[in-house]
Design a protein around this motif. Structure first.
Motif, PDB file in Angstrom:
ATOM      1  N   ALA A 162       2.743  19.834  20.975  1.00  0.00           N
ATOM      2  CA  ALA A 162       3.890  19.049  20.522  1.00  0.00           C
ATOM      3  C   ALA A 162       3.652  17.544  20.649  1.00  0.00           C
ATOM      4  O   ALA A 162       4.055  16.771  19.767  1.00  0.00           O
ATOM      5  CB  ALA A 162       5.135  19.451  21.314  1.00  0.00           C
ATOM      6  N   TYR A 163       2.988  17.128  21.718  1.00  0.00           N
ATOM      7  CA  TYR A 163       2.866  15.692  21.993  1.00  0.00           C
ATOM      8  C   TYR A 163       1.569  15.102  21.457  1.00  0.00           C
ATOM      9  O   TYR A 163       1.556  13.982  20.922  1.00  0.00           O
ATOM     10  CB  TYR A 163       2.976  15.451  23.495  1.00  0.00           C
ATOM     11  CG  TYR A 163       3.196  13.999  23.876  1.00  0.00           C
ATOM     12  CD1 TYR A 163       4.454  13.419  23.743  1.00  0.00           C
ATOM     13  CD2 TYR A 163       2.155  13.222  24.372  1.00  0.00           C
ATOM     14  CE1 TYR A 163       4.667  12.097  24.100  1.00  0.00           C
ATOM     15  CE2 TYR A 163       2.360  11.894  24.727  1.00  0.00           C
ATOM     16  CZ  TYR A 163       3.615  11.342  24.584  1.00  0.00           C
ATOM     17  OH  TYR A 163       3.824  10.029  24.918  1.00  0.00           O
ATOM     18  N   TYR A 164       0.464  15.849  21.609  1.00  0.00           N
ATOM     19  CA  TYR A 164      -0.840  15.326  21.203  1.00  0.00           C
ATOM     20  C   TYR A 164      -1.395  15.985  19.934  1.00  0.00           C
ATOM     21  O   TYR A 164      -2.460  15.599  19.453  1.00  0.00           O
ATOM     22  CB  TYR A 164      -1.859  15.523  22.336  1.00  0.00           C
ATOM     23  CG  TYR A 164      -1.542  14.735  23.579  1.00  0.00           C
ATOM     24  CD1 TYR A 164      -1.576  13.345  23.575  1.00  0.00           C
ATOM     25  CD2 TYR A 164      -1.216  15.374  24.775  1.00  0.00           C
ATOM     26  CE1 TYR A 164      -1.291  12.610  24.718  1.00  0.00           C
ATOM     27  CE2 TYR A 164      -0.936  14.655  25.921  1.00  0.00           C
ATOM     28  CZ  TYR A 164      -0.968  13.279  25.883  1.00  0.00           C
ATOM     29  OH  TYR A 164      -0.693  12.554  27.019  1.00  0.00           O
ATOM     30  N   ASP A 165      -0.689  16.998  19.430  1.00  0.00           N
ATOM     31  CA  ASP A 165      -1.116  17.702  18.231  1.00  0.00           C
ATOM     32  C   ASP A 165      -2.480  18.366  18.420  1.00  0.00           C
ATOM     33  O   ASP A 165      -3.256  18.500  17.471  1.00  0.00           O
ATOM     34  CB  ASP A 165      -1.159  16.751  17.025  1.00  0.00           C
ATOM     35  CG  ASP A 165      -1.134  17.511  15.699  1.00  0.00           C
ATOM     36  OD1 ASP A 165      -0.606  18.629  15.673  1.00  0.00           O
ATOM     37  OD2 ASP A 165      -1.666  16.977  14.702  1.00  0.00           O
ATOM     38  N   GLU A 195      -4.921  12.812  24.534  1.00  0.00           N
ATOM     39  CA  GLU A 195      -4.998  13.240  25.935  1.00  0.00           C
ATOM     40  C   GLU A 195      -6.402  12.957  26.467  1.00  0.00           C
ATOM     41  O   GLU A 195      -7.292  13.788  26.415  1.00  0.00           O
ATOM     42  CB  GLU A 195      -4.675  14.733  26.059  1.00  0.00           C
ATOM     43  CG  GLU A 195      -4.572  15.204  27.496  1.00  0.00           C
ATOM     44  CD  GLU A 195      -4.275  16.685  27.616  1.00  0.00           C
ATOM     45  OE1 GLU A 195      -4.160  17.177  28.761  1.00  0.00           O
ATOM     46  OE2 GLU A 195      -4.155  17.355  26.576  1.00  0.00           O
ATOM     47  N   HIS A 204       1.981  24.010  29.416  1.00  0.00           N
ATOM     48  CA  HIS A 204       1.120  22.835  29.213  1.00  0.00           C
ATOM     49  C   HIS A 204       0.532  22.841  27.805  1.00  0.00           C
ATOM     50  O   HIS A 204       0.433  21.787  27.158  1.00  0.00           O
ATOM     51  CB  HIS A 204       0.011  22.838  30.260  1.00  0.00           C
ATOM     52  CG  HIS A 204      -0.699  21.535  30.377  1.00  0.00           C
ATOM     53  ND1 HIS A 204      -1.793  21.338  31.202  1.00  0.00           N
ATOM     54  CD2 HIS A 204      -0.500  20.333  29.769  1.00  0.00           C
ATOM     55  CE1 HIS A 204      -2.203  20.093  31.103  1.00  0.00           C
ATOM     56  NE2 HIS A 204      -1.438  19.463  30.238  1.00  0.00           N
ATOM     57  N   GLY A 258       5.239   5.987  27.172  1.00  0.00           N
ATOM     58  CA  GLY A 258       4.722   7.314  26.897  1.00  0.00           C
ATOM     59  C   GLY A 258       3.431   7.596  27.640  1.00  0.00           C
ATOM     60  O   GLY A 258       2.835   6.713  28.275  1.00  0.00           O
ATOM     61  N   PHE A 278       3.126  21.777  25.355  1.00  0.00           N
ATOM     62  CA  PHE A 278       3.321  20.330  25.459  1.00  0.00           C
ATOM     63  C   PHE A 278       2.207  19.582  24.727  1.00  0.00           C
ATOM     64  O   PHE A 278       2.459  18.612  24.005  1.00  0.00           O
ATOM     65  CB  PHE A 278       3.355  19.912  26.930  1.00  0.00           C
ATOM     66  CG  PHE A 278       3.247  18.417  27.126  1.00  0.00           C
ATOM     67  CD1 PHE A 278       4.320  17.581  26.853  1.00  0.00           C
ATOM     68  CD2 PHE A 278       2.059  17.848  27.580  1.00  0.00           C
ATOM     69  CE1 PHE A 278       4.224  16.208  27.023  1.00  0.00           C
ATOM     70  CE2 PHE A 278       1.941  16.483  27.757  1.00  0.00           C
ATOM     71  CZ  PHE A 278       3.029  15.651  27.477  1.00  0.00           C
ATOM     72  N   ARG A 279       0.960  20.031  24.916  1.00  0.00           N
ATOM     73  CA  ARG A 279      -0.164  19.388  24.227  1.00  0.00           C
ATOM     74  C   ARG A 279       0.023  19.431  22.714  1.00  0.00           C
ATOM     75  O   ARG A 279      -0.175  18.436  22.023  1.00  0.00           O
ATOM     76  CB  ARG A 279      -1.470  20.100  24.598  1.00  0.00           C
ATOM     77  CG  ARG A 279      -2.057  19.752  25.942  1.00  0.00           C
ATOM     78  CD  ARG A 279      -3.499  20.242  26.003  1.00  0.00           C
ATOM     79  NE  ARG A 279      -4.101  19.945  27.288  1.00  0.00           N
ATOM     80  CZ  ARG A 279      -4.420  20.849  28.206  1.00  0.00           C
ATOM     81  NH1 ARG A 279      -4.166  22.129  27.953  1.00  0.00           N
ATOM     82  NH2 ARG A 279      -4.968  20.506  29.337  1.00  0.00           N
ATOM     83  N   GLN A 317      -1.514   8.847  20.394  1.00  0.00           N
ATOM     84  CA  GLN A 317      -1.252   9.901  21.375  1.00  0.00           C
ATOM     85  C   GLN A 317      -2.484  10.802  21.478  1.00  0.00           C
ATOM     86  O   GLN A 317      -2.690  11.703  20.665  1.00  0.00           O
ATOM     87  CB  GLN A 317      -0.011  10.685  20.971  1.00  0.00           C
ATOM     88  CG  GLN A 317       1.273   9.871  21.146  1.00  0.00           C
ATOM     89  CD  GLN A 317       2.490  10.589  20.625  1.00  0.00           C
ATOM     90  OE1 GLN A 317       2.691  10.692  19.426  1.00  0.00           O
ATOM     91  NE2 GLN A 317       3.312  11.099  21.528  1.00  0.00           N
TER      92      GLN A 317
END
Length: 604
Positions: free
Chosen positions: A255-258, A88, A249, A77, A252-253, A86
């Motif tokens: 969804a992936y990094y909350d 960023e 973007h 990941g 995505f942030r 997770q």
């Protein structure tokens, strides 16, 4: 005749783009060859030997992105290391994804950074080709301007440095240049292919750095304002590409990094008052201008003053650099102004600034004698002010930038030379070509002389420290188990080369630290938040490899919290079976360890 061909000096005879082009393509190839050779020399000098093998390392922030990229390439990941939360901790998605692809190339860990640097060489060369094309369109009425622009950009040390040290700076600069060129081409001739390329450039730019939306958005607005066929389609493509990339973007942030924003946003801007950021940001810009940017800015202004009806694209180039400067001030500058040249935000605007400077040089050379003399007098006045600032760096507010006096000597000499060269070039009856070349050489020396001198003596700012950090990381790898956790200040090279899980003491990849209020210390973006009670005493890393700003009895508190000190600012947790304290202590004995564990974290 193109629109740019009509933007000529009022005192300059009409020339066509072909007449004003560089003498031949061989001039471009010569510049590319010089850029290639000098870039490869820079890359090779940044390498270092460890046990008979040559290693390469990037600037530490680049190494953070490289660590994320390796984890992604290994299938764990887009996180800092396998099993990490997770978060960023990078700000350059597209560049990080490119680094992940490079990890698929079958080369040892010691050479992956070399692949990144070589891709940076390609980026720099591509930007020179694009800059030449822009200059030929925008400065078509000024002989030698395009050739000068290519040389000035090729020899812009900050752009070269940040690009070849593995940062996304060169790619952002290239994408801005490409967007400008495509907008100019579409202004002169509508093409569906160029529209598609513009959309691609906008998307890549926004995904490389979110803040690149500002200069790229200016280009899109320029396209909308120009009276060209299909301008609505062009503007919609540019703005739509930026909006789509930003929205995608952001989703995505979330969804992936909350999180809707990267962790580094909260780290650098969260809790820092705008006034404090602007105070330091203005000082940072002033420092960079006095030591490196002033000559380029002066000739850019001369171009704007001497033109009666400049091509509107001239103002676009000026606006792009102005936006980058404004952004740098808004965020409080960068943490690296002590280097004495443009930070990462300003460096992305150097191609457009140096294109304007090249036009100014060509304009002065082609001007009548009275105007040349006035230009020389104006430069002499500006140089006098700049020299005063260079000699008395105490004008910096609270010395926030940690200015190094060694930068002043060569900078003063170069500054004094610029007006003298202008006088010589205008009073001695040289032909325009040699006169323009002499003026360009003076600008290059004023802008980069101090940095060139540093490269000759050290290989570049922080390059020796980066090599020491890589050696330190290898020592940590050899004295710990693969699952040992290390606490670090330099969060790039140490985790990457040690291949160990890590705790980021300064919070770039730790949201707990990033969301803390900043400490009451002079602002240095990304270096004002830490909490050792949490990062060390609560998280209990096996090794504390570094400690940042260890005042107020911090080292004693760490020792009292169950850690054994094995070297200055280096601790191993008592009872840890994943770290060999004796082996690490032996590894740190040597003529390089004091800098690694003491001075380098302070400069970080």
């Amino acid at each position: 005749m193109t629109h740019g061909d009509r933007a000529i000096l009022w005192w300059c005879p009409m020339t066509t783009g072909a007449d004003a082009a560089p003498s031949s393509r061989r001039a471009l190839w010569l510049t590319l060859a010089v850029s290639l050779c000098s870039s490869l020399a820079f890359v090779w000098r940044s390498g270092f030997e460890v046990d008979g093998e040559r290693y390469f390392s990037l600037f530490d922030d680049g190494m953070i992105s490289l660590t994320y990229a390796r984890t992604l390439a290994e299938g764990h990941g887009l996180v800092w290391f396998p099993g990490a939360d997770q978060v960023e901790g990078y700000t350059n998605l597209a560049w990080t994804l490119w680094m992940a692809l490079l990890h698929l190339v079958p080369v040892p860990t010691a050479k992956v950074s070399l692949l990144v640097m070589l891709s940076g060489v390609g980026v720099l060369l591509a930007d020179l080709v694009v800059v030449r094309a822009i200059a030929r369109r925008v400065l078509s009425g000024l002989p030698h301007a395009a050739a000068l622009a290519v040389w000035l950009v090729a020899l812009s040390y900050p752009l070269v440095y940040w690009t070849l040290r593995g940062m996304e700076v060169g790619l952002v600069a290239l994408l801005i240049s490409c967007a400008v060129l495509l907008a100019l081409r579409l202004r002169d001739r509508f093409s569906a292919g160029d529209v598609a390329l513009l959309a691609l450039v906008m998307v890549l730019g926004a995904l490389t750095r979110t803040d690149a939306i500002a200069p790229l958005g200016l280009v899109a607005l320029f396209a909308a304002w120009q009276p060209a066929r299909g301008r609505v389609v062009v503007a919609a493509t540019g703005i739509g590409g930026l909006a789509a990339a930003f929205a995608g973007h952001t989703l995505f942030r979330i969804a992936y990094y909350d999180e809707a924003l990267p962790n580094t946003y909260y780290l650098k801007l969260g809790g820092v008052e705008l006034g404090e950021r602007l105070t330091r940001g203005v000082a940072a810009l002033g420092y960079s201008t006095a030591l490196q940017l002033w000559a380029g800015l002066a000739f850019a202004v001369l171009l704007l003053v001497l033109h009666r009806r400049p091509d509107p694209a001239v103002w676009l180039l000026a606006a792009v650099f102005a936006v980058q400067a404004a952004y740098s001030m808004y965020v409080g500058g960068d943490a690296w102004e002590w280097m004495g040249y443009s930070n990462r935000y300003l460096a992305t605007g150097l191609p457009v600034l140096m294109t304007l400077a090249a036009g100014g040089i060509a304009a002065v050379v082609a001007a009548p004698r009275p105007l040349q003399h006035r230009a020389a007098a104006a430069l002499a006045v500006v140089a006098s002010v700049v020299v005063a600032l260079q000699l008395r760096q105490t004008w910096l507010p609270l010395r926030l930038l940690q200015a190094e006096p060694r930068s002043a000597g060569l900078a003063v000499v170069a500054t004094v030379l610029v007006p003298l060269v202008v006088v010589a070039a205008t009073r001695i009856r040289w032909s325009p070509g040699p006169a323009a070349a002499l003026l360009a050489a003076a600008v290059v020396l004023a802008a980069n002389g101090q940095a060139f001198g540093e490269w000759v003596s050290t290989g570049g700012a922080a390059v020796p420290d980066d090599a020491r950090m890589a050696r330190y990381a290898l020592a940590l790898r050899d004295s710990t188990e693969p699952d040992a956790v290390i606490a670090v200040v330099w969060a790039g090279a140490l985790p990457y080369f040690s291949e160990r899980p890590a705790v980021d003491l300064l919070g770039k990849s730790d949201p707990v630290i990033a969301h803390l209020p900043p400490r009451d210390v002079p602002l240095r973006p990304g270096h004002t938040k830490w909490d050792y009670d949490y990062s060390i005493l609560a998280l209990q890393p096996d090794v504390v490899a570094q400690v940042y700003s260890p005042g107020g009895g911090v080292l004693e508190e760490i020792a009292a919290g169950g850690y054994r000190r094995v070297a200055h600012r280096v601790f191993v947790r008592e009872g840890s079976t994943r770290a060999d304290a004796a082996a690490l202590e032996r590894a740190l004995r040597g003529d390089w360890h004091a800098t690694v564990v003491a001075d380098a974290p302070a400069r970080r």
